[in-house]
Structures are given as structure tokens and as C-alpha cells.
Design an enzyme around this catalytic site. Structure first.
Site, mmCIF file in Angstrom:
data_model
loop_
_atom_site.group_PDB
_atom_site.id
_atom_site.type_symbol
_atom_site.label_atom_id
_atom_site.label_comp_id
_atom_site.label_asym_id
_atom_site.label_seq_id
_atom_site.Cartn_x
_atom_site.Cartn_y
_atom_site.Cartn_z
ATOM 1 N N SER A 91 0.827 -1.179 0.007
ATOM 2 C CA SER A 91 -0.023 0.068 0.032
ATOM 3 C C SER A 91 0.757 1.027 0.276
ATOM 4 O O SER A 91 2.023 1.501 0.854
ATOM 5 C CB SER A 91 -0.938 -0.036 1.193
ATOM 6 O OG SER A 91 -1.713 0.958 1.360
ATOM 7 N N HIS A 93 0.397 4.482 0.758
ATOM 8 C CA HIS A 93 0.466 5.505 1.957
ATOM 9 C C HIS A 93 1.140 4.989 2.870
ATOM 10 O O HIS A 93 1.372 5.908 3.917
ATOM 11 C CB HIS A 93 -1.134 5.817 2.218
ATOM 12 C CG HIS A 93 -1.633 4.650 2.936
ATOM 13 N ND1 HIS A 93 -1.636 4.400 4.521
ATOM 14 C CD2 HIS A 93 -2.417 3.651 2.467
ATOM 15 C CE1 HIS A 93 -2.551 3.519 4.710
ATOM 16 N NE2 HIS A 93 -2.838 2.895 3.724
ATOM 17 N N CYS A 101 -10.537 -0.741 24.674
ATOM 18 C CA CYS A 101 -11.227 0.162 24.834
ATOM 19 C C CYS A 101 -10.982 1.387 23.917
ATOM 20 O O CYS A 101 -11.471 2.337 24.017
ATOM 21 C CB CYS A 101 -11.017 0.799 26.197
ATOM 22 S SG CYS A 101 -9.283 0.630 26.932
#
Length: 481
Positions: free
Chosen positions: A194, A196, A322
């Protein structure tokens, strides 16, 4: 503001910016057309393909551009599996692959195929021998990342590729994280990456299918990119992606920059456990990417930690449950069996200043201490300290005989409490039971399944196991010391 999340996406390389702006003027036409503007665009596309292929270490006609690295993975997996349907429908992949591989494997399984998830050790590394042992006559494809995106551990791709070649099974390598630092070794069959991740613009991926590898593109046929990536090419972005990758390879300072960043990572790996109590640095300490380090902090809410670091001027990421929309721990950390709460991933882009790392090391202890204080955790961890107001309830078992009560141990009710509260409450009461006796933590938080055993490993306590409870699960820990 120090940006420490290059593993997610790297800042745009200056060469990519220049190439992008230039190609917006020169490369806007359809490269499939024969008129002047089309021929000019075709020349740009061919030059980009040659530059990218040279950097990867493949032939230009083996490489196609895709709209993203995820699309490259999905196309590569689907095409390789379809082409080898007669050989078998069994897919092998490591337990720590990128979600793009896992999602492709789920689609394959839903369509009637089978998959085998290969385990990793505590550093996140798969054993080449286990891959070889799992290969069978019905294996259609093996997927293995070159380096992990969360902890930086490098995989034995060259050795696995040799085993796969001997068995006549293609190997697809997800090289998204390692390609910015050099080509992938070994006789692999397919490769995805990829742009990026190396400083190219988003929206450009690479898919390489080496000659001799059976491949059957799935979906409606398209005349572009050898039929493997349909749709009009984003030529300006492709040119910019190839130009930035070529610039990295041609820059004589790239190796030196990698060595410099590796030293900064070594400093973080060494200093963080010295500065912050109860920290686990994860990933292979040697066989790893040069710019990435991950650690987890006991008794810390990962989301709050990231917000506090952001307020202090640092952009980092996390695999804590979380911090995600699913409220489940990172599958990478789970497969490794390491702590997930308070997880921080630092991945430094090219040019990261030493002073930024030093300032991070100054800020981190204060931030962690602040988060722990809000959760009622004493500075040194606090085993045996009474629970703060509002904490989990503790009950002694209702057995008539003292011996039975002692055998049953202490029960901590942490139901409805999210990470890292169940672990905090366990730490607070472990000192209240005699050595050899147990504490049972009741929790309905999925992260507890991972973090309680990890806490036991860090604190030299015995994790007995879990059992079903009316709500959630009961996690049993025996005090060793």
C-alpha cells in the site's frame, strides 16, 4: 506536533507531492487511448510500473496497481484460491495477519473453503517449521505478512517461501509494512502493498503475481491492469506512489535513517520499563521493523491514555480494546498472549527528531501516573491495597466450614466493569489471600480473557483458568507469592 503513527499512514513524501502535482497536468488523459494525450498518459503509467517493479524486485508485467492495499490483498487471495480450486480449498494464514487477510479468509470459508490459523510465539513470530507441517496436498494458498503492523515483528518469509515452493503451494506476502524499508526476500508467489505506508498518496496499492503462478481474476472482466484491477487508473496518484518509492530506494541515506530510527526504538524499549512501573514491551526485540515499538501499561485505560498523549502533543495508536469500536482486544495481541490494556504503538516516520523521542519519554510517566490515579491505582501498582470507593465488590464464599471457604478463595465481582478495572481489582486483593489459595474474578468484559492471564505472567502468579458464569466468565488466579 510529533507524529508517531507512520504504520497507519506515513506523511506524504516530498517527491510524491511534486510528482502528484506534475502528473495532474500531464497524466489526466486515458492511457488506453491512442491520441497524443493518451500516449503521454500511457508513458507515465508504464514508467511508474517499471519504477515500482524495480523497487519490489519483480518484472513490470507482473505488477498491477489497485485502488488500495486492502483491495490488492482481497484480489490476490481470491484470484489465487480460484485458480487452484482443483488442487484444494485449504487456506493457511498466521494468527497475526492484517484484517484484510482475515476478512478474505472469512469470505473463502463462507463459500465452502477451509482455513487454518497458524499460531505465533509470544513475540508474534510464526515458526517456518509449523507452516511446513501444516502444508498438505489440499492446500491452495499460504498468506504471511513480511512484518507485523502492530508490534513490528518480522516473519521468516524467505524460509517459508522456500518451504512453500518445495510443496508447490503459492505464498502471498502482505508487504505493506516492510516494503518502505526494502524488497521482500525469498521465492514468494504473490505480494501486496500500500502506497500510503511509504509516503505515497492514499488510494494506490500494488499487487504482484509472479510468472508461473496460477491466477484467475474474480468478478466481471476488465481490460485494464491485466484484468486484475478494474476501473480507470488514478494515474496522478500512481505516478506519485511510484516516484516516492523509487526515491526511497535511490536515496543513499535510507539505510542510515533506518539504523538511526532503530536506535531510537531501542532507547524507547529500554527506557519505558525503567520510567514507568508495570509495563510490558512486546514484539521481537531484534527481528523487527526499525521504526516501530509497542508496549502495554498495566492498570491503564488505553483510550484515556491516547487522549492524554494527544493533549501532550503526541499522535500514537493503540491495540487496546477500549480504543476500538468493537470493545475487543487486538487480535494480534490476543494471539501473542500479551497484555492489551494501556497499549501504545509508536511508529516513527522518516526524519523523526531525537528530541521528540526524548520529550515523549519525559511526558509518558506523568501521563500514565495521572491515568492510574484517576482509576484509583497507587503509583507502584498497589497489590493488596483496599479497593477504592466505587470499585468492584468483594465477597467471601458462603461455605459453612472454614476449610471450604479457604479452599474456595476470594471472589471479586467486576461485572459491568470495563478494562482495566477487572485487573485493577484483582491486583488489589491478591495480597489478601494466603499463598496457594485463589482469587476468582467475575467479569463480562472480553478483554479480561486476555489481560488477566497476561497480568499473571507479569506478576508471577498462576492463572488457573476460566469457567462459565451466570454472566460473563469466572477467571481463577492462584497466589504464588
Amino acid at each position: 506536533m510529533p507524529y508517531f503513527d507512520a504504520a497507519s499512514t506515513a506523511p506524504l513524501h516530498p517527491v510524491a507531492r511534486e510528482a502528484l502535482l506534475a502528473s495532474l497536468d500531464e497524466g489526466w488523459a486515458d492511457p488506453a487511448r491512442l491520441y497524443r494525450e493518451g500516449r503521454r498518459a500511457r508513458l507515465l503509467l508504464d514508467a511508474a510500473r517499471e519504477a515500482a517493479a524495480e523497487a519490489v524486485g519483480c518484472r513490470p508485467d507482473e505488477l498491477v496497481f489497485t485502488p488500495s492495499g486492502t483491495q490488492a490483498v482481497h484480489t490476490g487471495v481470491a484470484g489465487a484460491l480460484a485458480a487452484r480450486r482443483r488442487a484444494g480449498r485449504r487456506l493457511l494464514h498466521s494468527a497475526v495477519e492484517h484484517s484484510s487477510v482475515l476478512h478474505a479468509a472469512e469470505v473463502h470459508e463462507a463459500a465452502g473453503g477451509t482455513r487454518v490459523e497458524l499460531p505465533v510465539d509470544r513475540t508474534g513470530r510464526v515458526a517456518a517449521g509449523e507452516v511446513a507441517a501444516a502444508l498438505g496436498t489440499d492446500t491452495a494458498l499460504v498468506c504471511l505478512q513480511s512484518a507485523n503492523h502492530e508490534v513490528g515483528t518480522e516473519q521468516p518469509v524467505d524460509e517459508v517461501a522456500e518451504r512453500c515452493r518445495e510443496a508447490g503451494v503459492p505464498l502471498l506476502v502482505d508487504a505493506a509494512q516492510s516494503l518502505p524499508w526494502g524488497p521482500v526476500p525469498g521465492p514468494w508467489s504473490l505480494l501486496a502493498a500500500s502506497a500510503h505506508k511509504w509516503g505515497g498518496p492514499p488510494g494506490v496499492g500494488l499487487l504482484v503475481v509472479r510468472k508461473g503462478t496460477r491466477f484467475a481474476p474474480q468478478g466481471p472482466a476488465d481490460e485494464r491492469e491485466s484484468g486484475r484491477s478494474p476501473g480507470f487508473e488514478n494515474l496522478p496518484a500512481i505516478v506519485a506512489a511510484a516516484a516516492s518509492l523509487r526515491a526511497l530506494r535511490a536515496d543513499p541515506g535510507t539505510d542510515g535513517e533506518a539504523a538511526r530510527l532503530r536506535l531510537l526504538v531501542d532507547r524507547i524499549r529500554t527506557r519505558v520499563p525503567e520510567l514507568v512501573p508495570d509495563v510490558e514491551v512486546v514484539g521481537d526485540p531484534v527481528r523487527r521493523l526499525p521504526h516501530l515499538v509497542t508496549f502495554s501499561c498495566l492498570y491503564v485505560d488505553g483510550e484515556t491514555l491516547l487522549h492524554e498523549l494527544d493533549r501532550a502533543g503526541f499522535s500514537v495508536s493503540s491495540g487496546s480494546s477500549c480504543t476500538s469500536s468493537t470493545l475487543t482486544p487486538s487480535h494480534v495481541l490476543r494471539a501473542m498472549g500479551v497484555l492489551s490494556e494501556g497499549n501504545v504503538r509508536i511508529s516513527m516516520p522518516y526524519g523523526t527528531a531525537e528530541a521528540e523521542v526524548e520529550r515523549f519519554l519525559e511526558v509518558l510517566p506523568r501521563v500514565v501516573r495521572s491515568v492510574r490515579e484517576r482509576l484509583g491505582v497507587p503509583a507502584a501498582g498497589g497489590e493488596g491495597v483496599p479497593a477504592a470507593a466505587g470499585g468492584a465488590a468483594r465477597t467471601a464464599p458462603a461455605a459453612p466450614a472454614a476449610e471450604a471457604a479457604e479452599a474456595a478463595g476470594l471472589v471479586v465481582d467486576a461485572l459491568g466493569k470495563r478494562c482495566p478495572v477487572p485487573v485493577i481489582e484483582l491486583a488489589k486483593v491478591i495480597g489478601e489471600v494466603p499463598v496457594g489459595r485463589t482469587v476468582t474474578v467475575l467479569s463480562d468484559d472480553e478483554a479480561a480473557r486476555q489481560d488477566i492471564p497476561a497480568w499473571c505472567t507479569m506478576r508471577d502468579q498462576e492463572y488457573v483458568g476460566e469457567r462459565a458464569a451466570e454472566r460473563g466468565a469466572a477467571y481463577v488466579v492462584r497466589r504464588r507469592a
